[in-house]
Design a protein around this motif. Structure first.
Motif, mmCIF file in Angstrom:
data_model
loop_
_atom_site.group_PDB
_atom_site.id
_atom_site.type_symbol
_atom_site.label_atom_id
_atom_site.label_comp_id
_atom_site.label_asym_id
_atom_site.label_seq_id
_atom_site.Cartn_x
_atom_site.Cartn_y
_atom_site.Cartn_z
ATOM 1 N N LEU A 315 64.118 54.734 43.505
ATOM 2 C CA LEU A 315 64.952 55.915 43.285
ATOM 3 C C LEU A 315 66.131 55.585 42.380
ATOM 4 O O LEU A 315 66.635 54.471 42.381
ATOM 5 C CB LEU A 315 65.471 56.440 44.623
ATOM 6 N N LEU A 321 69.161 61.053 41.319
ATOM 7 C CA LEU A 321 68.080 60.489 42.121
ATOM 8 C C LEU A 321 66.722 60.758 41.496
ATOM 9 O O LEU A 321 65.933 59.845 41.275
ATOM 10 C CB LEU A 321 68.159 61.066 43.530
ATOM 11 N N ARG B 69 71.305 57.301 54.539
ATOM 12 C CA ARG B 69 71.442 55.849 54.378
ATOM 13 C C ARG B 69 70.100 55.197 54.109
ATOM 14 O O ARG B 69 69.951 54.373 53.239
ATOM 15 C CB ARG B 69 72.061 55.273 55.664
ATOM 16 N N GLU B 70 69.100 55.602 54.876
ATOM 17 C CA GLU B 70 67.838 54.889 54.781
ATOM 18 C C GLU B 70 66.846 55.557 53.842
ATOM 19 O O GLU B 70 65.944 54.900 53.344
ATOM 20 C CB GLU B 70 67.226 54.720 56.174
ATOM 21 N N ARG B 72 67.907 58.468 51.624
ATOM 22 C CA ARG B 72 68.617 59.244 50.608
ATOM 23 C C ARG B 72 68.162 60.705 50.596
ATOM 24 O O ARG B 72 68.041 61.335 49.548
ATOM 25 C CB ARG B 72 68.460 58.574 49.239
ATOM 26 N N ASP B 75 70.756 63.191 49.088
ATOM 27 C CA ASP B 75 70.752 63.130 47.623
ATOM 28 C C ASP B 75 69.598 63.944 47.053
ATOM 29 O O ASP B 75 69.752 64.704 46.102
ATOM 30 C CB ASP B 75 70.594 61.672 47.147
ATOM 31 N N LEU B 76 68.413 63.763 47.656
ATOM 32 C CA LEU B 76 67.230 64.455 47.143
ATOM 33 C C LEU B 76 67.386 65.960 47.277
ATOM 34 O O LEU B 76 67.122 66.716 46.346
ATOM 35 C CB LEU B 76 65.978 63.978 47.891
ATOM 36 N N GLU B 79 69.704 67.726 44.792
ATOM 37 C CA GLU B 79 69.355 67.742 43.365
ATOM 38 C C GLU B 79 68.993 69.154 42.925
ATOM 39 O O GLU B 79 68.508 69.961 43.725
ATOM 40 C CB GLU B 79 68.151 66.813 43.134
ATOM 41 N N LEU B 81 66.431 71.039 41.649
ATOM 42 C CA LEU B 81 65.009 70.780 41.495
ATOM 43 C C LEU B 81 64.417 71.440 40.256
ATOM 44 O O LEU B 81 63.463 70.943 39.665
ATOM 45 C CB LEU B 81 64.251 71.252 42.745
ATOM 46 N N GLN B 88 57.880 64.529 38.582
ATOM 47 C CA GLN B 88 59.120 63.785 38.819
ATOM 48 C C GLN B 88 59.609 63.965 40.247
ATOM 49 O O GLN B 88 60.008 63.005 40.906
ATOM 50 C CB GLN B 88 60.211 64.262 37.847
ATOM 51 N N VAL B 89 59.551 65.242 40.697
ATOM 52 C CA VAL B 89 59.990 65.500 42.073
ATOM 53 C C VAL B 89 59.094 64.747 43.052
ATOM 54 O O VAL B 89 59.567 64.120 44.010
ATOM 55 C CB VAL B 89 59.987 67.010 42.380
ATOM 56 N N ALA B 91 57.394 61.999 42.590
ATOM 57 C CA ALA B 91 57.608 60.554 42.573
ATOM 58 C C ALA B 91 58.826 60.177 43.405
ATOM 59 O O ALA B 91 58.835 59.155 44.088
ATOM 60 C CB ALA B 91 57.774 60.067 41.135
ATOM 61 N N ALA B 92 59.874 61.016 43.324
ATOM 62 C CA ALA B 92 61.079 60.707 44.091
ATOM 63 C C ALA B 92 60.897 61.068 45.563
ATOM 64 O O ALA B 92 61.426 60.401 46.451
ATOM 65 C CB ALA B 92 62.275 61.460 43.520
ATOM 66 N N ARG B 94 58.174 61.005 47.437
ATOM 67 C CA ARG B 94 57.284 60.177 48.250
ATOM 68 C C ARG B 94 58.040 59.083 49.021
ATOM 69 O O ARG B 94 57.979 59.049 50.258
ATOM 70 C CB ARG B 94 56.159 59.586 47.398
ATOM 71 N N PRO B 95 58.775 58.197 48.318
ATOM 72 C CA PRO B 95 59.475 57.166 49.105
ATOM 73 C C PRO B 95 60.514 57.775 50.043
ATOM 74 O O PRO B 95 60.715 57.266 51.159
ATOM 75 C CB PRO B 95 60.146 56.277 48.053
#
Lengths: 600, 178
Positions: A315, A321, B69-70, B72, B75-76, B79, B81, B88-89, B91-92, B94-95
């Motif tokens: 990220l 992000l 913290r673990e 984000r 943050d996501l 955004e 969107l 792009q969305v 890819a971010a 998934r994790p």
């Protein structure tokens, strides 16, 4: 109830003080069968927030002055002396200069850093420094406080405590660990247990009495314990004594600084190169995210029926992000090539670690293994300690990396090929991260309730260096002779007088002797003198010394002594001098300070 | 009784300095009998020493801080969107979602309300709570087909807040580089 040391103890407590994670397991001594469970460890996860986890990451963060209040917990630890755990590990990304990593590896690295405050290594001047010993004490204090908070009715210093150390720890590193443990509040009579043996005890506790059907007399079990930062090898043989099967630890390997973290880093290195080729560069924070992402990717790609490829996304930092997210795909074959072929290459029993292979792990001041191939290290270990007709019949693997069947199978196939195909492998995937603590708790339980024990005594033979008399040649060191003071396999609770000429200990100045150990010279007996040896046969560690004052010696300028070696009930090696005239005895101490002065 | 008194003592002390002084005197063991005898025993109801202290920080914020913290997650979600493509969305996300799931698993150990999978039949207990079982459609049959197996937390193991009251609304710190 044989030699139960803490008669009022209610619990057996096993502590695994790992290079990257520490865990605590415990079992009530009154329950049977013994089913140890893990202790949740409250720890700071973010300033002002405490969460309990089953492991305490072995990282120590040295906070700035203004941060300390926010890092206080109900455990009553003093943040100014460093904060251990999850938050410390996370800070390794943003503030690496304030985080001590791999303190345990420094503890057994005899050049420096053990009791000198030099960590974090190469930190800027405004950061306070600590020694590996301080750091170990802090981790243990945290674990002790977690125990006290959970069991206020059973103070830890009244319990049967077992603390594990790598089998490859030398006597000086064990002594330092003991000092740290006592300073942190462990009971005086806590027991040190070698980590691979603890893994075997965990296996024994899972098998119950069935283990006697799994192995027979003449069998031997190779234990490969791959931790976060180190790899420990041990051989346990099965013999028959009075019709009973007995286990004996017959050999341990040298300290190998290669572990699971190196594997994740190697994969992260590959991916970051791939990202660079695609035109992305990572900041340090993203690099650590990448490291974690690679750990997950490793487990996914190397799982049974794992996918052909896995997307790794890192990220973006701050508010960008999504826009800053970098992705790449990692093929399963690539991961296997780096991890399985890189760390567990197929090799023959005649292969040896390559001394000058490049590894890329040299930069943090520790002597990482130049050859990360664990299979070649295993080959060298077996060649040194077994004969062709006594190769292992069983393989016990331990450590999180073996969750991957691809890695497990590769190691097993490689060793099986050397052993003529007959090799039984044991793994309990559920125990891989906790077997050492669980096994240590089980061992503590058996000390009170009875159960099979692994015999072994000292893993190595110990020697002191004595300069030979004779004409001194200017500029040349006097020839050195090694005197064996303890044979391999010296049992706990025994002592041995070392037959030798009287040695004069000068009064008022430290008498210092070079100290060596050997895992390879299994036949040397106490008192044996060696005039020459192969370079790799004896490994030098910290010198051992004694300083007598005139109070000890009266008016004599020196005191003639002989040596006596002891292995305490708790597994500590000690070397004593006793005066030839009279009854006086003095214990010699390892000098673990930096060697800035040459031995006299 | 004791608990109620504890609350009264607490809120009384918090909002009224006179009451506060009397409770203080009672705690210090001074003679406060002419005021109100029960208050002397009030402050320590057995097993609930902190019963009167409301949490300085909402547990909802503590959970949100853990997800940020673990994973984000904040943050996501903050955004814009519409500025990004689906790829792009994705890819971010998934994790971020994987790590959010790991947090929820650790904190709540999520499990379905019913063992049966979607489409299977399940017997609904006669006294089932409408919070746990929701009927869709009409009839007398005590069994039915699972449309959604539901979710429940098998434990609640949130981080503990030990910070200052003035920081109670901080979800993530501002990071400043030197």
């Amino acid at each position: 109830m044989s030699n139960a040391p803490s008669s009022a103890a209610q619990f057996a407590v096993g502590i695994d003080l790992g290079t990257t994670n520490s865990t605590v397991a415990f079992a009530p001594l009154s329950s049977e069968p013994c089913e140890p469970e893990l202790l949740p460890i409250p720890q700071i996860v973010q300033p002002g927030q405490v969460e309990s986890r089953l492991a305490l990451p072995s990282f120590l963060y040295l906070p700035r002055e203004g941060e300390r209040e926010s890092l206080e917990t109900s455990l009553g630890l003093e943040p100014a002396r460093g904060v251990a755990g999850n938050y410390a590990r996370d800070q390794a990304a943003d503030n690496p200069q304030r985080v001590v990593v791999a303190a345990k590896s420094w503890l057994c690295y005899s050049r420096q850093g053990r009791s000198e405050a030099v960590l974090p290594w190469q930190a800027p001047d405004e950061v306070p420094r600590v020694s590996a010993l301080d750091c170990t004490t802090r981790f243990l204090e945290h674990l002790v406080a977690a125990w006290q908070a959970a069991h206020p009715e059973a103070p830890l210093n009244g319990q049967q405590v077992v603390l594990t150390v790598p089998a490859s720890f030398d006597p000086a590193a064990r002594e330092l660990t003991r000092q740290a443990a006592l300073a942190a509040g462990l009971p005086e009579d806590f027991v040190l247990l070698e980590e691979p043996q603890a893994a075997v005890y965990c296996w024994l506790s899972r098998q119950g009495d069935a283990w006697r059907r799994q192995v027979g007399a003449g069998d031997s079990m190779l234990v490969v314990d791959v931790g976060g930062g180190t790899t420990d090898l041990t051989l346990v043989t099965v013999a028959e004594d009075d019709g009973q099967l007995v286990l004996e630890r017959t050999a341990v390997g040298n300290h190998l600084l290669v572990g699971g973290d190196n594997m994740d880093l190697a994969l992260a290195h590959l991916v970051s190169q791939q990202l660079q080729a695609e035109g992305h560069s990572l900041d340090p924070w993203q690099s650590v995210s990448l490291w974690h992402a690679c750990r997950a990717a490793k487990e996914r790609l190397l799982a049974e029926d794992g996918p052909d490829e896995h997307t790794i996304s890192v990220l973006g930092r701050g508010s960008s992000l999504i826009g800053g997210t970098i992705s790449t795909t990692l093929a399963g074959q690539q991961a296997a090539a780096v991890l399985v072929d890189g760390f567990f290459p197929r090799c023959s029993l005649d292969d040896r670690p390559q001394p000058h292979a490049s590894s890329g792990f040299q930069d943090i001041g520790l002597p990482y293994e130049s050859d990360p191939a664990i299979t070649r290290q295993v080959a060298a270990f077996l060649a040194d300690h077994t004969t062709a007709d006594a190769l292992p019949s069983h393989l016990l693997v331990n450590g999180g990396v073996f969750r991957s069947p691809a890695i497990r199978d590769r190691l097993c196939e490689t060793v099986a090929a050397w052993c003529g195909g007959r090799l039984t492998q044991y793994t309990d995937p559920a125990d891989l991260d906790h077997a050492v603590a669980l096994g240590a708790a089980y061992y503590g339980w058996t000390k009170h309730r009875g159960g099979v024990r692994i015999r072994g005594g000292t893993a190595r033979a110990y020697y002191i260096g004595i300069e030979t008399a004779g004409l001194a040649i200017p500029g040349m060191p006097r020839p050195l002779r090694a005197l064996c003071v303890a044979p391999q396999g010296m049992e706990e609770g025994t002592q041995a007088d070392v037959p030798s000429e009287p040695v004069g200990v000068v009064v008022g100045a430290p008498a210092r002797f070079r100290f060596f150990s050997s895992t390879m010279r299994g036949d040397d007996q106490v008192g044996q003198k060696l005039d020459r040896w192969q370079d790799d046969e004896l490994v030098e560690s910290d010198p051992i010394e004694l300083q007598l004052t005139s109070q000890n010696a009266g008016d004599e300028p020196f005191v003639p002594v002989r040596f006596q070696s002891r292995v305490t009930e708790l597994g500590m090696f000690e070397l004593w001098c006793h005066a030839i005239e009279g009854e006086d005895r003095w214990k010699m101490e390892f000098n673990v300070r930096e060697q800035d002065e040459a031995p006299q | 009784m004791a608990l109620g008194t504890a609350f009264r003592a607490f809120f009384g002390s918090l909002f009224n300095s006179e009451t506060s002084a009397r409770v203080q005197a009672a705690l210090d063991g001074e003679d406060a009998t002419e005021q109100a005898t029960p208050r002397i025993e009030a402050p320590q109801p057995a097993g609930e020493p902190a019963a009167a202290k409301p949490p300085a920080r909402s547990e909802a914020l503590t959970l949100l801080a853990a997800l940020q913290r673990e994973a984000r997650l904040v943050d996501l979600m903050q955004e814009k969107l519409e500025q990004f493509s689906d790829a792009q969305v994705g890819a971010a996300a998934r994790p971020c979602l994987q790590q959010s799931a790991a947090v929820l698993e650790r904190v709540f150990a999520l499990a379905p309300v019913v063992e049966q999978a979607e489409g299977e039949r399940v017997a609904v207990p006669e006294d089932a709570s409408p919070a746990a079982y929701q009927w869709i459609g009409e009839g007398q049959d005590p069994t039915g087909q699972v449309v959604h197996p539901g979710w429940r937390a098998t434990r609640v193991d949130l981080p503990q807040w030990t910070g200052r009251d003035s920081d109670a609304r901080i979800i993530a710190p501002a990071q400043v580089k030197r």
